[in-house]
Design an enzyme around this catalytic site. Sequence first.
Site, PDB file in Angstrom:
ATOM      1  N   CYS A  22       0.824  -1.199   0.000  1.00 10.10           N
ATOM      2  CA  CYS A  22       0.000   0.000   0.000  1.00 10.10           C
ATOM      3  C   CYS A  22       0.861   1.253   0.000  1.00 10.10           C
ATOM      4  O   CYS A  22       2.060   1.209   0.262  1.00 10.10           O
ATOM      5  CB  CYS A  22      -0.917  -0.011   1.212  1.00 10.10           C
ATOM      6  SG  CYS A  22      -2.005  -1.450   1.273  1.00 10.10           S
ATOM      7  N   SER A 317       8.815  -3.484 -15.265  1.00 10.40           N
ATOM      8  CA  SER A 317       9.592  -3.617 -14.042  1.00 10.40           C
ATOM      9  C   SER A 317      11.007  -4.116 -14.276  1.00 10.40           C
ATOM     10  O   SER A 317      11.883  -3.898 -13.451  1.00 10.40           O
ATOM     11  CB  SER A 317       8.877  -4.551 -13.067  1.00 10.40           C
ATOM     12  OG  SER A 317       8.620  -5.801 -13.664  1.00 10.40           O
ATOM     13  N   ASP A 379      14.101  -9.854 -16.325  1.00  8.04           N
ATOM     14  CA  ASP A 379      12.951  -9.520 -15.484  1.00  8.04           C
ATOM     15  C   ASP A 379      13.437  -9.419 -14.043  1.00  8.04           C
ATOM     16  O   ASP A 379      14.534  -9.881 -13.718  1.00  8.04           O
ATOM     17  CB  ASP A 379      11.858 -10.587 -15.617  1.00  8.04           C
ATOM     18  CG  ASP A 379      10.456 -10.036 -15.345  1.00  8.04           C
ATOM     19  OD1 ASP A 379      10.357  -8.892 -14.858  1.00  8.04           O
ATOM     20  OD2 ASP A 379       9.466 -10.748 -15.614  1.00  8.04           O
ATOM     21  N   ASP A 380      12.613  -8.804 -13.190  1.00  7.73           N
ATOM     22  CA  ASP A 380      13.052  -8.595 -11.806  1.00  7.73           C
ATOM     23  C   ASP A 380      12.802  -9.796 -10.917  1.00  7.73           C
ATOM     24  O   ASP A 380      13.510  -9.988  -9.925  1.00  7.73           O
ATOM     25  CB  ASP A 380      12.363  -7.359 -11.212  1.00  7.73           C
ATOM     26  CG  ASP A 380      10.858  -7.495 -11.244  1.00  7.73           C
ATOM     27  OD1 ASP A 380      10.301  -8.096 -10.319  1.00  7.73           O
ATOM     28  OD2 ASP A 380      10.243  -7.013 -12.211  1.00  7.73           O
ATOM     29  N   CYS A 470      15.687  -7.436   5.042  1.00  5.67           N
ATOM     30  CA  CYS A 470      14.919  -8.676   5.136  1.00  5.67           C
ATOM     31  C   CYS A 470      14.970  -9.386   3.796  1.00  5.67           C
ATOM     32  O   CYS A 470      14.594  -8.820   2.764  1.00  5.67           O
ATOM     33  CB  CYS A 470      13.464  -8.386   5.511  1.00  5.67           C
ATOM     34  SG  CYS A 470      12.419  -9.864   5.528  1.00  5.67           S
ATOM     35  N   CYS A 473      11.876 -13.932   1.845  1.00  6.50           N
ATOM     36  CA  CYS A 473      11.221 -14.577   0.704  1.00  6.50           C
ATOM     37  C   CYS A 473      12.216 -15.395  -0.122  1.00  6.50           C
ATOM     38  O   CYS A 473      11.822 -16.325  -0.838  1.00  6.50           O
ATOM     39  CB  CYS A 473      10.507 -13.559  -0.168  1.00  6.50           C
ATOM     40  SG  CYS A 473      11.553 -12.230  -0.806  1.00  6.50           S
TER      41      CYS A 473
END
Length: 494
Positions: A22, A317, A379-380, A470, A473
């Site tokens: 957001c 992106s 690509d990212d 961090c 992921c």
Amino acid sequence: MQLPILQPSVPFPVGPDAREKCGVFGVWGEPHPARTTYYGLFALQHRGQESSGICATNGDVIERHADMGLVSSVFSPEMLAKLDAHAHSRPKLPGGAIGHNRYSTTGASHRANAQPLMTYFKGGPVAIGHNGNIINAHDLRRRLEDEGHAFSTTSDTEVVLQLMAAHAQGSLFASSDPLASALSELKGAFSLVFLFRDRIEAARDPWGWRPLVLGRTAEGHPVVASETVALAVIGAELVREIEPGEIVTLSDNGIESRRFAEPAVPRAHCVFEHVYFASPASVVFGQSVQTIRERLGARLAHEAPAKADLVMAMPDSGRSAATGFATAAGLPYREGIIPNRYVGRTFIKPTNEERSTAVRLKLNVIPDVVQGQRVVVVDDSIVRGTTTRIKMDQLREAGAKEIHLRISSPPIRHPCFFGVDFPDRSQLVAHGREVEDVRRLLDVDSLHFLTLEGLLDVVHCARTPATDYCTACYSGRYPIAIPDGVTKDMMRCC
């Protein structure tokens, strides 16, 4: 500062199968606070395209308008004029506004969860906009419900409002600073803006997961935003980042600061902000996003060179990293895929068949560029892999001789609990698979991901060491423990 109203819907690039986080914005003392907030939300539209909202105060009453859709569709010139008129309906009292763009990471996707949310407590009306995920929201909600608090949304953000009300009213215990007391109980990622009758309060979690910056307009009015790009579009200058564990107050008294917690050691800046989420025009965690992405591409070219005729990006992106890759590799950069600017991200549907149709509508391959060529496609990231396979099929159909896919981040193998709606492990194409397995699934001639070491070498600096990012992921190492029993599904409905 009077800003024009933008009416046409803004097109957005295709990105990975990860839902956006957001965007939050707030300004105090502007002659047209709602209009300024609207403009700031436009600059932050890439952070959420599900719903949008603005709240404005006249020093006594807070007026709210929020709905599903893009900023341009939610706010008409008449609505903004109404909000601005309300903000200055009592000339001797201060005026300000906050705004929010949302893409749900927790809570269902419907109008009741559109932010800013509003409630009333002992101190009067208050509105809130939130970027992030609160991982102990489920437990806090159950405790508050046992105390008699009623919830009207499924969003973790409402937990913050109810918790603050509880501290203010003494159902938990009376507090002289209910906001600080409430924030000290939260665990997870939160960059928050609150609108009270007479002030804006902006706060950032102790780990600093999400960006949040403080600025000042040319006329001297204080402003807060998720990214510096929102400051630039309203002609404001960056003052500084809001510190982890800090609450900053914007009011007629200027800018004031206090702490609800000390900064965590180490911090947990989301590295995916640099990889994908933030605008290339922003400075995030003290560094230019565009520069970082170009350097990621250059590092990728050194780690995984390819014998090829040209380099192209997956728009939009992957463009910055592709530029860096091409420069470092000494290969020509070509635009081989053109996005359809009239199809927004909100068109993409959840089923594979509908997603396939949407991707083909959004991405048009130029056969003259790729036919008979050995192409490096940059690509990212790759999340589920479904849309990536569709893109590779399009290139094959257009006559590409070889496809060498290069990804400017490591394989995503673990879900995120801190504000990025990566799916469960079972839906992540890299989970439980070697890179060669993924290559075969995507039907490309070669596939390489940037190493985690390479990523951290690029993003760290004297101000932000690699340990302050961090990378859960990618690595599965979460900076704070995930409460027992918390799942991705629970995070969406708490």
